[in-house]
Design an enzyme around this catalytic site. Structure first.
Site, PDB file in Angstrom:
ATOM      1  N   PHE A   9       0.829  -1.207   0.000  1.00  0.00           N
ATOM      2  CA  PHE A   9       0.000   0.000   0.000  1.00  0.00           C
ATOM      3  C   PHE A   9       0.861   1.254   0.000  1.00  0.00           C
ATOM      4  O   PHE A   9       1.803   1.373   0.785  1.00  0.00           O
ATOM      5  CB  PHE A   9      -0.894   0.041   1.253  1.00  0.00           C
ATOM      6  N   ASP A  10       0.511   2.183  -0.872  1.00  0.00           N
ATOM      7  CA  ASP A  10       1.016   3.545  -0.761  1.00  0.00           C
ATOM      8  C   ASP A  10       0.389   4.151   0.505  1.00  0.00           C
ATOM      9  O   ASP A  10      -0.588   3.612   1.044  1.00  0.00           O
ATOM     10  CB  ASP A  10       0.609   4.327  -2.021  1.00  0.00           C
ATOM     11  N   LEU A  11       0.949   5.276   0.971  1.00  0.00           N
ATOM     12  CA  LEU A  11       0.406   5.898   2.185  1.00  0.00           C
ATOM     13  C   LEU A  11      -0.465   7.112   1.852  1.00  0.00           C
ATOM     14  O   LEU A  11      -1.689   7.042   1.935  1.00  0.00           O
ATOM     15  CB  LEU A  11       1.552   6.291   3.123  1.00  0.00           C
ATOM     16  N   ASP A  12       0.165   8.225   1.471  1.00  0.00           N
ATOM     17  CA  ASP A  12      -0.578   9.456   1.201  1.00  0.00           C
ATOM     18  C   ASP A  12      -1.490   9.281  -0.001  1.00  0.00           C
ATOM     19  O   ASP A  12      -1.042   8.955  -1.104  1.00  0.00           O
ATOM     20  CB  ASP A  12       0.396  10.615   0.926  1.00  0.00           C
ATOM     21  N   VAL A 166      -1.027  -1.238  -4.378  1.00  0.00           N
ATOM     22  CA  VAL A 166      -2.224  -0.396  -4.344  1.00  0.00           C
ATOM     23  C   VAL A 166      -1.795   1.052  -4.126  1.00  0.00           C
ATOM     24  O   VAL A 166      -1.105   1.364  -3.146  1.00  0.00           O
ATOM     25  CB  VAL A 166      -3.182  -0.826  -3.213  1.00  0.00           C
TER      26      VAL A 166
END
Length: 217
Positions: A9-12, A166
């Site tokens: 997963f990406d964060l921002d 993602v």
């Protein structure tokens, strides 16, 4: 269950809506150096590494100035910017659902690792991840592909097979392609459908719930 046992997963823009804090601190840094900008420019700076966005979006070619702007940004972000974020609706539930379903979860973000861990700890999301990967503050691990490879190495992965990235921006999709990994575009984030399609996202989801249905269905 689909054939994805590991999800990056990406964060921002994917896990958290971090834009308010990021934009506040970018404005402070640019204003301190009297650098002109538009709100449209600022909005597209959320996602890519700052060394990239300062050069490609604001047209700043002076390397020393770019590093000073990054220093100013991070000094402000460390004080209060990192707290100005919220978890997207349904994302906390998705992570728990995937974890309970036996999937291995990781974070792969271009945000500096120190801020990433601070945010996830504060939001009580850290325990849901098998590994948290971010950028190095000195720029030695800045691009998304470098972060993805770093996460893969620390998860003991010798192949991208069975992993899904993602994210909400083109950098997530491009990084996944470079790694040989499938990608899913998060339409609730900052990039938008047209950007994600143009860069070849394998899947698009308009909510965390639908992503969970896909992965566990």
């Amino acid at each position: 269950m689909k054939d994805y046992g590991t999800v990056f997963f990406d964060l921002d823009g994917t896990i958290t809506d971090s834009k308010p804090g990021i934009l506040k601190c970018i404005r402070r840094a640019l204003d301190a150096k009297d650098i002109p900008y538009t709100e449209e420019q600022l909005n597209v700076m959320v996602g890519p590494p700052f060394r990239v966005s300062m050069r490609e979006i604001l047209g700043i070619g002076d390397t020393a100035l770019v590093e000073e702007l990054i220093r100013l940004y991070r000094a402000g972000y460390e004080v209060d910017g990192w707290r100005d974020c919220t978890v997207y609706p349904g994302m906390r539930e998705l992570l728990r659902r995937l974890k309970d379903g036996g999937l291995r979860l990781a974070v792969a973000t271009s945000k500096p690792l120190r801020f990433t861990v601070m945010m996830l700890d504060e939001l009580k999301l850290s325990p849901l991840f098998d590994f948290i990967g971010g950028a190095e503050s000195d720029g030695s691990r800045d691009n998304k592909i470098e972060v993805i490879r770093y996460v893969m190495k620390n998860l003991g992965m010798t192949s991208p097979e069975g992993a899904l990235m993602v994210g909400d921006r083109l950098y997530d999709i491009d990084g996944a392609k470079q790694a040989g990994m499938h990608s899913a575009g998060a339409l609730w984030g900052y990039g938008g459908r047209a950007e994600l399609i143009a860069h070849g996202a394998d899947y698009l989801f308009d909510s965390p719930e639908k992503l969970g249905d896909f992965l566990l269905g």
